[in-house]
Design a protein around this motif. Structure first.
Motif, PDB file in Angstrom:
ATOM      1  N   ASN A   4       0.512  -0.902  -0.044  1.00 54.55           N
ATOM      2  CA  ASN A   4       0.028  -0.174  -0.137  1.00 54.55           C
ATOM      3  C   ASN A   4       1.072   1.429  -0.255  1.00 54.55           C
ATOM      4  OD1 ASN A   4       0.871  -0.518   2.931  1.00 54.55           O
ATOM      5  ND2 ASN A   4      -1.318   0.293   3.472  1.00 54.55           N
ATOM      6  N   ARG A   5       2.080   1.233  -0.148  1.00 52.00           N
ATOM      7  CA  ARG A   5       2.834   2.446  -0.419  1.00 52.00           C
ATOM      8  C   ARG A   5       3.738   2.666  -1.879  1.00 52.00           C
ATOM      9  NH1 ARG A   5       7.691   1.699   3.808  1.00 52.00           N
ATOM     10  NH2 ARG A   5       6.810   3.289   5.679  1.00 52.00           N
ATOM     11  N   ILE A   6       2.933   1.551  -2.220  1.00 54.11           N
ATOM     12  CA  ILE A   6       3.113   2.158  -3.801  1.00 54.11           C
ATOM     13  C   ILE A   6       1.857   2.982  -4.039  1.00 54.11           C
ATOM     14  CG2 ILE A   6       3.851   1.174  -6.189  1.00 54.11           C
ATOM     15  CD1 ILE A   6       4.802  -1.376  -4.390  1.00 54.11           C
ATOM     16  N   THR A   7       2.448   4.117  -4.592  1.00 54.69           N
ATOM     17  CA  THR A   7       1.048   5.142  -5.322  1.00 54.69           C
ATOM     18  C   THR A   7       0.668   4.724  -6.054  1.00 54.69           C
ATOM     19  OG1 THR A   7       2.100   7.012  -4.736  1.00 54.69           O
ATOM     20  CG2 THR A   7       1.314   6.171  -2.904  1.00 54.69           C
ATOM     21  N   GLU A   8       1.330   4.585  -7.093  1.00 55.25           N
ATOM     22  CA  GLU A   8       1.267   4.751  -8.711  1.00 55.25           C
ATOM     23  C   GLU A   8       2.213   4.361  -9.719  1.00 55.25           C
ATOM     24  OE1 GLU A   8       0.387   7.503 -12.274  1.00 55.25           O
ATOM     25  OE2 GLU A   8       0.791   8.839 -10.318  1.00 55.25           O
ATOM     26  N   TYR A   9       2.160   3.402 -10.871  1.00 54.64           N
ATOM     27  CA  TYR A   9       3.426   3.059 -11.728  1.00 54.64           C
ATOM     28  C   TYR A   9       3.018   3.126 -12.460  1.00 54.64           C
ATOM     29  CZ  TYR A   9       5.066  -0.705 -14.479  1.00 54.64           C
ATOM     30  OH  TYR A   9       6.042  -1.175 -16.146  1.00 54.64           O
ATOM     31  N   ASN A  10       3.257   3.678 -13.497  1.00 56.08           N
ATOM     32  CA  ASN A  10       3.678   4.575 -14.902  1.00 56.08           C
ATOM     33  C   ASN A  10       3.913   3.874 -15.915  1.00 56.08           C
ATOM     34  OD1 ASN A  10       3.305   6.224 -17.092  1.00 56.08           O
ATOM     35  ND2 ASN A  10       3.290   7.761 -15.780  1.00 56.08           N
ATOM     36  N   ASN A  14       8.085   4.256 -16.823  1.00 53.52           N
ATOM     37  CA  ASN A  14       8.258   2.711 -16.287  1.00 53.52           C
ATOM     38  C   ASN A  14       8.940   3.835 -14.868  1.00 53.52           C
ATOM     39  OD1 ASN A  14       9.170   0.715 -16.144  1.00 53.52           O
ATOM     40  ND2 ASN A  14      11.941   0.480 -16.835  1.00 53.52           N
ATOM     41  N   THR A  15       8.094   4.274 -14.413  1.00 50.44           N
ATOM     42  CA  THR A  15       8.587   4.544 -12.865  1.00 50.44           C
ATOM     43  C   THR A  15       7.438   4.466 -11.790  1.00 50.44           C
ATOM     44  OG1 THR A  15       7.237   6.732 -13.355  1.00 50.44           O
ATOM     45  CG2 THR A  15       9.340   7.488 -14.128  1.00 50.44           C
ATOM     46  N   VAL A  16       8.042   4.450 -10.855  1.00 49.98           N
ATOM     47  CA  VAL A  16       6.724   3.740  -9.577  1.00 49.98           C
ATOM     48  C   VAL A  16       7.271   5.302  -8.441  1.00 49.98           C
ATOM     49  CG1 VAL A  16       6.924   2.308  -7.878  1.00 49.98           C
ATOM     50  CG2 VAL A  16       7.863   1.377 -10.032  1.00 49.98           C
ATOM     51  N   SER A  17       6.070   5.160  -7.962  1.00 46.44           N
ATOM     52  CA  SER A  17       6.129   6.755  -7.132  1.00 46.44           C
ATOM     53  C   SER A  17       5.217   5.679  -5.694  1.00 46.44           C
ATOM     54  CB  SER A  17       4.923   7.254  -7.790  1.00 46.44           C
ATOM     55  OG  SER A  17       4.878   8.592  -8.312  1.00 46.44           O
ATOM     56  N   TRP A  18       6.226   5.903  -4.625  1.00 48.74           N
ATOM     57  CA  TRP A  18       6.052   5.258  -3.192  1.00 48.74           C
ATOM     58  C   TRP A  18       6.385   6.321  -2.250  1.00 48.74           C
ATOM     59  CZ3 TRP A  18      10.073   4.878  -0.418  1.00 48.74           C
ATOM     60  CH2 TRP A  18      11.388   4.724  -0.699  1.00 48.74           C
ATOM     61  N   PHE A  19       5.884   6.284  -0.948  1.00 47.17           N
ATOM     62  CA  PHE A  19       6.350   6.957   0.183  1.00 47.17           C
ATOM     63  C   PHE A  19       6.592   6.450   1.073  1.00 47.17           C
ATOM     64  CE2 PHE A  19       1.984   5.660   1.326  1.00 47.17           C
ATOM     65  CZ  PHE A  19       1.836   5.375   2.282  1.00 47.17           C
ATOM     66  N   TYR A  29       7.078  11.466   3.443  1.00 46.24           N
ATOM     67  CA  TYR A  29       7.878  12.053   1.946  1.00 46.24           C
ATOM     68  C   TYR A  29       7.559  11.003   0.768  1.00 46.24           C
ATOM     69  CZ  TYR A  29      11.435  14.214   4.775  1.00 46.24           C
ATOM     70  OH  TYR A  29      11.764  15.031   5.748  1.00 46.24           O
ATOM     71  N   ASP A  30       7.329  11.789  -0.557  1.00 48.03           N
ATOM     72  CA  ASP A  30       6.793  11.149  -1.873  1.00 48.03           C
ATOM     73  C   ASP A  30       7.842  10.699  -2.714  1.00 48.03           C
ATOM     74  OD1 ASP A  30       3.917  10.919  -0.763  1.00 48.03           O
ATOM     75  OD2 ASP A  30       3.671  12.621  -1.156  1.00 48.03           O
ATOM     76  N   VAL A  31       8.275   9.502  -3.533  1.00 47.63           N
ATOM     77  CA  VAL A  31       9.525   9.891  -4.425  1.00 47.63           C
ATOM     78  C   VAL A  31       9.504   8.930  -4.887  1.00 47.63           C
ATOM     79  CG1 VAL A  31      11.306   8.410  -4.157  1.00 47.63           C
ATOM     80  CG2 VAL A  31      10.524   9.260  -2.226  1.00 47.63           C
ATOM     81  N   THR A  32       8.940   9.349  -6.511  1.00 46.32           N
ATOM     82  CA  THR A  32       9.583   8.691  -8.002  1.00 46.32           C
ATOM     83  C   THR A  32      10.501   8.106  -8.513  1.00 46.32           C
ATOM     84  OG1 THR A  32       7.963  10.434  -7.727  1.00 46.32           O
ATOM     85  CG2 THR A  32       8.847   9.461 -10.089  1.00 46.32           C
ATOM     86  N   ASP A  33      10.293   7.044  -8.622  1.00 41.55           N
ATOM     87  CA  ASP A  33      11.806   6.679  -9.006  1.00 41.55           C
ATOM     88  C   ASP A  33      11.904   5.843 -10.355  1.00 41.55           C
ATOM     89  OD1 ASP A  33      14.049   6.692  -6.205  1.00 41.55           O
ATOM     90  OD2 ASP A  33      13.560   5.081  -5.879  1.00 41.55           O
TER      91      ASP A  33
END
Length: 57
Positions: A4-10, A14-19, A29-33
């Motif tokens: 549930n910490r993964i908020t979005e996958y594009n 090819n990026t993953v947003s998590w917090f 802290y929101d991180v996009t990797d």
């Protein structure tokens, strides 16, 4: 890491947003990797084969 910490996958970029919550200052802290970089951060927490962890002492 909980799913549930993964908020979005594009898929297109090819990026993953998590917090994560920092316990020092109690902020979120929101991180996009990049997806490959995200997987590299995850697999360092998998113990080696035949590595024994102590659950209770």
């Amino acid at each position: 890491m909980a799913e549930n910490r993964i908020t979005e996958y594009n898929k297109e970029s090819n990026t993953v947003s998590w917090f994560y919550n920092d316990h020092k200052d109690e902020k979120r802290y929101d991180v996009t990797d990049n997806a490959i970089n995200f997987i590299n951060h995850l697999i360092i927490h998998i113990p080696d084969y035949h590595f024994l962890t102590t659950r209770y002492y």
